[in-house]
Write a protein that holds these residues in place. Sequence first.
Motif, mmCIF file in Angstrom:
data_model
loop_
_atom_site.group_PDB
_atom_site.id
_atom_site.type_symbol
_atom_site.label_atom_id
_atom_site.label_comp_id
_atom_site.label_asym_id
_atom_site.label_seq_id
_atom_site.Cartn_x
_atom_site.Cartn_y
_atom_site.Cartn_z
ATOM 1 N N TYR A 133 -30.805 -30.891 30.995
ATOM 2 C CA TYR A 133 -29.475 -30.664 31.573
ATOM 3 C C TYR A 133 -29.059 -31.842 32.436
ATOM 4 O O TYR A 133 -27.914 -32.326 32.363
ATOM 5 N N ALA A 162 -15.246 -33.670 30.212
ATOM 6 C CA ALA A 162 -16.402 -34.472 30.605
ATOM 7 C C ALA A 162 -15.978 -35.498 31.642
ATOM 8 O O ALA A 162 -14.798 -35.848 31.758
ATOM 9 N N THR A 170 -13.801 -29.441 25.195
ATOM 10 C CA THR A 170 -14.792 -30.055 26.076
ATOM 11 C C THR A 170 -14.098 -30.900 27.122
ATOM 12 O O THR A 170 -13.175 -31.661 26.806
ATOM 13 N N PRO A 199 -20.126 -32.202 31.332
ATOM 14 C CA PRO A 199 -20.897 -33.063 30.439
ATOM 15 C C PRO A 199 -20.677 -34.539 30.784
ATOM 16 O O PRO A 199 -19.576 -34.938 31.156
ATOM 17 N N ASN A 200 -21.742 -35.336 30.632
ATOM 18 C CA ASN A 200 -21.607 -36.767 30.894
ATOM 19 C C ASN A 200 -21.321 -37.509 29.587
ATOM 20 O O ASN A 200 -21.058 -36.894 28.540
ATOM 21 N N HIS A 245 -27.825 -34.735 30.478
ATOM 22 C CA HIS A 245 -26.590 -34.589 29.709
ATOM 23 C C HIS A 245 -25.412 -34.110 30.538
ATOM 24 O O HIS A 245 -24.330 -33.887 29.972
ATOM 25 N N HIS A 246 -25.571 -33.936 31.852
ATOM 26 C CA HIS A 246 -24.471 -33.455 32.683
ATOM 27 C C HIS A 246 -24.345 -34.320 33.935
ATOM 28 O O HIS A 246 -25.327 -34.879 34.433
ATOM 29 N N ASP A 247 -23.118 -34.373 34.409
ATOM 30 C CA ASP A 247 -22.834 -35.097 35.636
ATOM 31 C C ASP A 247 -23.345 -34.277 36.822
ATOM 32 O O ASP A 247 -23.002 -33.092 36.963
ATOM 33 N N GLY A 303 -20.961 -31.209 37.404
ATOM 34 C CA GLY A 303 -21.494 -30.265 36.431
ATOM 35 C C GLY A 303 -20.870 -30.386 35.059
ATOM 36 O O GLY A 303 -21.239 -29.635 34.146
#
Length: 838
Positions: free
Chosen positions: A399, A477, A475, A410-411, A402-404, A408
């Motif tokens: 997690y 991001a 999505t 998605p990166n 793949h996440h900021d 929170g």
Amino acid sequence: MSAVVDTPLRPRLRTASIVVVEDERIVALDLSHRLVEMGYRVLRTVARGEDALRAVDTLRPDLVLMDINIEGAIDGIEAACRIRETSRTPVVFMTAYAEDETLARAQSSRPYGYLIKPYESRELHATIQVALARHDADAAVERSEERLRLAMDAAGLVVWDWDPRTDRGTLAQPGAVPGGLSSLLAGFGEADLESIRASLARGQPVDGIWPVAESPAPVPSTGTDEAGGRWVELHAKPLSGTRLGEARDGAPATAPTRVVGLLRDVTERRQAEERLRQAGIVLQRIADAIVMTDARRRIVSVNPAFVALTGWSEAEVLGRDADALLHDPPHPAGFWETLVHAPDGHWRGEVGLRRRDGRLLVALETASRVPEGEDDEVRYVLTCSDLTSMRSAQEQLSYLAHHDVLTGLPNRALLDERLDHELQRARRLGHGVALMFIDLDGFKTINDSLGHAAGDRLLQEVARRLRASIRDADTSARLGGDEFVVVMTDLAQPEDASRLAEKLLALLSEPVDIGGRTVKGSASIGVAVFPQDGGDRGALMMAADSAMYAAKANGRNHVSFYTRALARRARRRLDVEQGLRRSLERGELTLHFQPILALADGQLVAAEALLRWRREDGVPVAPQQFVPIAEDSGLIETIGLFVLERICEHASAWIEAGLMPPRLCMNVSPRQLERGDFAGRLQRMLDSSKLSPDRLEVEVTETALRSGAGSLRQLDTIRGLGVRIAIDDFGTGYSSLSALKHLPLDRLKIDRSFVHDLPGDSSAAAIVETIVAMSRTLGLAVTAEGIETEAQLAALRRIGCEDGQGYLLGVPVDAEAFAQRLRAAAPGPTGPVRPLRP
């Protein structure tokens, strides 16, 4: 023909697919419409028994509605018999025949219902529901019996019925025990058999496991016993009388006269339990959870580590299928067979392990085949180690990868993965994908003046608003800094992306409270659309980024589209909506009138008012361009009132000039009926214009009739004023002809799509004939729309249609030209028509 329903049907109990077998076309069409109105799906309507057999074999309906006396070589009863033999589809007869001979023949097909014509729709609905319920019940019984048989075979069970008074018994599976029940009982030890007999004689049930002699074999066996004997599990219950509590031959109610029991060979389980007992010390001391099973994967032993890991006690799991109880999902089909034949005899991998409390664990499992000897049945040992903590840590790391961390969202890595997936899906399905590149305006100033903590709060609030504004399938991001991206999937038209971008722009412009200080920011959004702006992720990102910089160059707080065509379309829609809002003030909307003639003599009987829009620059806008936008934006209510007001004003001016206008027709949107008080406004305008209500006709679509009780109440009120009501474009909305009788209607307008195919299309001709015939029965007038050829006109006259409308009979003209036509037909002197107010 069957009777129509006299009150609206209540909500259906169950939907179903139906094949209708009826050789009278009008009856079949009416029945099909009524079934659709009830909520059923009519798969096909046929007129012959042979066609019915083919339809059932091909379409597999839930039910067949069958007329007995039909066309073809076989009648309805013979067709129903064949359907029962081949597909067991339930059949309900609908017939006018009730003679004993016909009923006797019909019974041979075992129908699920028999309706005598005429019948009401409620009776038909109830018969269908009962037939479906009965068929479901019959199917459930068959499935239950099959499952019971299969379960008994799979479990190796033998059911026996024994009379202890005569020492005679029978087996439910003849041949399952060689020699029958007598041979089985002879295999028991004398002491054991006497103990069983004594318990049963006292009326006590018997449950236990006993050794029996090897020959004759007592029950079906799957293996051999090295000791020369076998073990049988016996469950027996004594009953008094042939039925519970019923005495027989004068015997007391407590004396058992019948014993029913179950037998099963449990030799293998006993052997497995013995071998597991010998390995008890190892099982008690090892740290991993261990499950030992027999050849059928039934648990025969577990160790304390298993109890601690799963929460199941050993007593709760003994004899249960380890795969079904513990594994979620179970091992795939063929797994255990593969393990039996594998050279090394073991498998190792990760599994989902279900605890007693329902919690799912991730475990590393080793499944091993453990043969006792060269010729013995194999056993299985499952060794499990808990990986939940390790897996949780791995998921947390994934997690974070793949996440900021701050927002929170998605990166970039997860965005690339999802965007690639959506582009592949869009190529396969032919959908569009919109990519929105968002950059916060002036973020650096906020960050520098209020501090990084305030900047972080702002970024978190932006992320929250983005998440709340998009669909689950989309999505959002964060790429880094103050740059965000939104991916919009399943794009049907570019305007959808435009609307979302404008929505996001407005949301990001709303003030944000940061530590007691209100900050008002803005954003620049660049939009690119797949596939026209880029065929892959990289090209699409570059296009959206370029569009974002163009938005900043245009003054910030702006949306810019990379595709010029998309920008033009979005601007065009906005221009149309804004132009509509100004059109009433500028006097750009006018009415044209298209004549409606009596087809018998060509007399003018009515005229439909059609809205026209010509901009100030003289450019006309087609109704199909601006009417849908008016509906979406809610302007249709204001425009509809304008049309009503103009009709009344024109009619009043013509009457004052001595010109007698015909019936004037206007279209009313479902939205006008659903909201506000359209009927009240109509009454006030009629009163002020002195226009007789019977000179006005309101045209609504079939959608308006189904839009709700509020719309129907408005229509009832309108008709109570004396205004006529017509259904426009009839035949395209799947209305039930049987329901028209209960609606406040005066006229049906046959849709131009049916008229267009006349006279060459027999189906279109049949539909028009049916509508005209049914309208006469219901006392409704009929107008055909879209008459453009002499052949169409001649066909409608032959059918008996009353009125017609179309370019052959007259094109729409403005109010002045229509007044001239009225003046030419006026019987007496006329005066000038006063001009209307702007």
